[in-house]
Design a protein around this motif. Structure first.
Motif, PDB file in Angstrom:
ATOM      1  N   SER A   1       0.731  -1.198  -0.090  1.00  0.00           N
ATOM      2  CA  SER A   1      -0.036  -0.036  -0.004  1.00  0.00           C
ATOM      3  C   SER A   1       0.871   1.331  -0.162  1.00  0.00           C
ATOM      4  CB  SER A   1      -1.007  -0.051   1.097  1.00  0.00           C
ATOM      5  OG  SER A   1      -1.889  -1.067   1.210  1.00  0.00           O
TER       6      SER A   1
ATOM      7  N   GLY B   1       2.280   5.221  -6.623  1.00  0.00           N
ATOM      8  CA  GLY B   1       1.418   5.028  -7.721  1.00  0.00           C
ATOM      9  C   GLY B   1       0.776   3.719  -7.828  1.00  0.00           C
TER      10      GLY B   1
ATOM     11  N   GLU C   1      -1.815   0.766  -7.820  1.00  0.00           N
ATOM     12  CA  GLU C   1      -3.340   0.798  -8.088  1.00  0.00           C
ATOM     13  C   GLU C   1      -3.573  -0.819  -7.923  1.00  0.00           C
ATOM     14  OE1 GLU C   1      -5.616   2.773  -8.328  1.00  0.00           O
ATOM     15  OE2 GLU C   1      -4.470   4.603  -8.463  1.00  0.00           O
ATOM     16  N   PHE C   2      -4.618  -1.325  -7.105  1.00  0.00           N
ATOM     17  CA  PHE C   2      -4.559  -2.664  -7.065  1.00  0.00           C
ATOM     18  C   PHE C   2      -5.275  -3.667  -7.992  1.00  0.00           C
ATOM     19  CE2 PHE C   2      -3.444  -0.618  -2.813  1.00  0.00           C
ATOM     20  CZ  PHE C   2      -2.428  -1.525  -2.542  1.00  0.00           C
TER      21      PHE C   2
ATOM     22  N   CYS D   1      -4.898  -4.716 -10.887  1.00  0.00           N
ATOM     23  CA  CYS D   1      -5.235  -4.407 -12.650  1.00  0.00           C
ATOM     24  C   CYS D   1      -3.659  -4.146 -13.021  1.00  0.00           C
ATOM     25  CB  CYS D   1      -5.803  -2.944 -12.498  1.00  0.00           C
ATOM     26  SG  CYS D   1      -4.945  -1.482 -11.856  1.00  0.00           S
TER      27      CYS D   1
ATOM     28  N   ASN E   1      -1.174  -2.335 -13.344  1.00  0.00           N
ATOM     29  CA  ASN E   1      -0.555  -1.309 -12.893  1.00  0.00           C
ATOM     30  C   ASN E   1       0.819  -1.739 -12.389  1.00  0.00           C
ATOM     31  OD1 ASN E   1       0.293  -0.422  -9.855  1.00  0.00           O
ATOM     32  ND2 ASN E   1      -0.282   1.671 -11.137  1.00  0.00           N
TER      33      ASN E   1
ATOM     34  N   PHE F   1       1.920  -2.393  -8.869  1.00  0.00           N
ATOM     35  CA  PHE F   1       1.310  -3.651  -8.430  1.00  0.00           C
ATOM     36  C   PHE F   1       1.587  -5.026  -8.945  1.00  0.00           C
ATOM     37  CE2 PHE F   1      -2.330  -6.754  -8.563  1.00  0.00           C
ATOM     38  CZ  PHE F   1      -2.590  -7.239  -7.459  1.00  0.00           C
TER      39      PHE F   1
ATOM     40  N   ASP G   1     -10.832  -5.337 -15.408  1.00  0.00           N
ATOM     41  CA  ASP G   1      -9.494  -5.485 -16.252  1.00  0.00           C
ATOM     42  C   ASP G   1      -9.088  -6.821 -17.025  1.00  0.00           C
ATOM     43  OD1 ASP G   1      -7.033  -4.993 -17.516  1.00  0.00           O
ATOM     44  OD2 ASP G   1      -6.317  -3.704 -15.987  1.00  0.00           O
TER      45      ASP G   1
ATOM     46  N   ARG H   1      -6.375  -0.013   0.429  1.00  0.00           N
ATOM     47  CA  ARG H   1      -6.349   1.305   0.894  1.00  0.00           C
ATOM     48  C   ARG H   1      -6.792   1.752   2.318  1.00  0.00           C
ATOM     49  NH1 ARG H   1      -5.970   3.528  -4.232  1.00  0.00           N
ATOM     50  NH2 ARG H   1      -6.767   2.024  -5.930  1.00  0.00           N
TER      51      ARG H   1
END
Length: 584
Positions: free
Chosen positions: A110, A114, A116-117, A119, A121, A124, A165, A459
């Motif tokens: 976390s 930058g 983002e969980f 997906c 990203n 991640f 996604d 988050r």
């Protein structure tokens, strides 16, 4: 050896259509010494498979540092399933939900810039791919095609409840293929249009999760996969509990009726759960989507789930009701009748020593400094408590303001208790008064469980994310202690002393002549208990229930140590070990 495939509307193992009747057993919720017993009892009920999640957060507690020992020895667990002659279904996530802390995602992720969980990203995926590329080679050695028990492997988990996604799902699938996973890959989602549309891809077998109305659920699933076969990957035969709620139960005959309805159509089923186990330590998750004030609901320590087998391993009426149904569809299975486990009431254990927490901070963690209160995640902390200290000016008569509390803060000024603010409280103010010299402000914040389902997964950062103020004036310059409480060896105990609203560790002992399952009656208002150095979990007198389960393997003949961290007030200068569990 012939493999496993989904074809002709059936699951085929070595070419033979096979109806899977499976049950969930989470290896990380049960002591390793008890794995064989729980698996054997699954076989006695008539199951032919065992399903488990794999928990990323415990397996990789620090970035790049993996742990597969003891309760985390996934391969040893799969070996036990194989030894019992059962199939295995593995669900490695990386997200697992499972009412497990942060849904199984590591807390340190976390804090990645930058991120983002769940997906495509880069931040991640860097962690996700490293984890899967570490776990999957271990699972590969136990695939059915390699002579092992694993017949299926899930990609992600209930993804349609979270995102859509498809490139990410295909990315996870490709990692599995690249690691040589040659058994069927599948997804599992709720039987709703939006879930199935978001969480499935044509390249993977589709399963659904539900607790009732199986005909409707399977009909909905068939809208997207007309060829089948039908598979309820999570048959919710019970449910989990939150602190302050009623204990959930479901009638055995209702479960058996729904099971029969599925099996007679040829569907495969996985009991979620067969044997739930325990959220030991600080591993229990929480629910809350942030869509209304006060919706945060942390999960209790017990993960009994009202399954066919209790948290401590006893068969329930549900076990035998479901066994009778399964007899109709697997008449040649090696059914059996498990005996209740041996339980013991060890009586009262006196608490003879104490170590006040506020005086032991430097013995429990290294102090560091921060301009504003950092979150646990920013400090690389996974579990437990975080303590903040700063100096208040003076004189004034005002209020402390906590814009966001995650999840429960106790406050003191010059050692005088000011009060407690909980995440769900509408009033987040505490009165505070200082003299001309000001006062030292101490704030102890407890992480009562990171959210494990919904948009806040990953988050739900713990501590005081928005700081603390005197009304709107935000305070600065804090000393910080990260209290994971995974090692209490630095504590120095003095004579027993219990002061209300003054958190302290209290130590005592009890003698055991023969080890057995036992249960600790909640010793106070709120706190944590260790048995022989093992954290058995939290208690809270708002219920449900009034006991914590202590597995027999944690005990030893002779003297056993108990440590209680009570935050508010002990019931007595002793604790009681009983043979009567109470979850309701």
């Amino acid at each position: 050896m012939a493999g496993v495939e989904i074809s002709g509307g059936a699951i085929r193992i070595a070419g033979k259509p096979t109806q899977i009747i499976s049950g969930t057993i989470h290896y990380f919720r049960i002591r390793p010494e008890q794995w064989r017993d729980r698996i054997a009892k699954a076989k006695m009920m008539g199951l032919n498979a065992v399903e488990t999640y794999v928990c990323h957060n415990l397996h990789e507690p620090k970035p790049g540092q993996f742990d597969f020992a003891g309760m985390l020895d996934l391969e040893a667990f799969l070996d036990e399933i194989h030894r019992a002659g059962l199939y295995a279904i593995v669900r490695p996530g990386p997200y697992i939900c499972a009412e497990w802390e942060n849904g199984g995602l590591p807390a340190w992720l976390s804090a990645r810039p930058g991120v983002e969980f769940r997906c495509m990203n880069p931040a991640f995926l860097a962690a996700n791919d490293r984890y899967l590329n570490t776990v999957l080679p271990l699972v590969k050695k136990h695939l059915y095609t390699a002579g092992g028990p694993v017949i299926m492997l899930q990609i992600e988990n209930e993804y349609g409840s979270y995102g859509n996604d498809k490139a990410y799902l295909r990315h996870v699938r490709q990692i599995c293929l690249d690691n040589g996973i040659d058994v069927p890959l599948f997804t599992s989602d709720g039987p709703d249009d939006w879930m199935l549309q978001g969480g499935t891809i044509p390249e993977c077998f589709q399963t659904v999760n539900f607790g009732s109305r199986s005909a409707e659920a399977f009909a909905q699933s068939r809208k997207y996969r007309p060829e089948g076969p039908d598979f309820c990957m999570e048959f919710w035969n019970g449910w989990f509990d939150h602190w302050g709620e009623e204990h959930h139960t479901r009638a055995a005959d209702d479960v058996a009726q729904e099971l029969d309805a599925m099996l007679k159509t040829g569907a495969s089923v996985n009991f979620f759960v067969f044997c739930g186990g325990t959220n030991f330590g600080f591993t229990a998750g929480a629910n809350g989507n942030g869509d209304r004030p006060g919706d945060y609901a942390p999960t209790v320590t017990s993960y009994d789930y009202d399954g066919p087998l209790t948290e401590w391993g006893d068969p329930t009426p549900k076990f035998f009701a479901c066994q009778e149904v399964i007899r109709k569809y697997r008449p040649d299975a090696p059914f059996g009748t498990p005996s209740p486990v041996r339980k013991a009431a060890y009586g009262k254990a006196e608490l003879t020593e104490s170590a006040p927490l506020l005086e032991a901070l430097d013995r429990l963690a290294a102090k560091h400094e921060s301009v504003r209160p950092p979150t646990m995640e920013a400090c690389g902390q996974n579990f437990g408590f975080i303590h903040y200290r700063t100096k208040l000016s003076g004189p004034f008569d005002n209020r402390l303001y906590f814009p966001e509390v995650r999840d429960r803060v106790m406050a003191w000024a010059d050692g005088s208790y000011l009060g407690t603010v909980y995440r769900n409280d509408a009033d987040r103010f505490l009165p505070v008064r200082t003299g001309p010299a000001g006062a030292v402000l101490d704030l102890l914040v407890e992480n009562t469980g990171r959210i494990n389902y919904g948009p806040l997964v990953g988050r739900d950062c713990k501590g005081l994310p928005l700081g603390v103020g005197i009304t709107w004036q935000m305070l600065s310059n804090f000393e910080v202690w990260n209290l994971e409480l995974d090692d209490l060896s630095g504590l120095v105990y003095g004579p027993f002393s219990a002061e209300e609203n003054r958190p302290a560790f209290h130590r005592g002992s009890f003698d055991v002549t023969e080890t057995a399952e036992t249960f600790l009656e909640f010793p106070g208002v709120k706190g944590v208990v260790w048995i022989n150095g093992f954290n058995i979990g939290r208690y809270w007198n708002i219920g449900p229930g009034n006991t914590l389960y202590i597995p027999a393997p944690l005990l030893r003949k002779g003297k056993n140590e108990i440590v209680v961290l009570e935050l508010h007030k002990l019931n007595a200068p002793s604790v009681t070990l009983t043979d009567r569990p109470r979850l309701d």
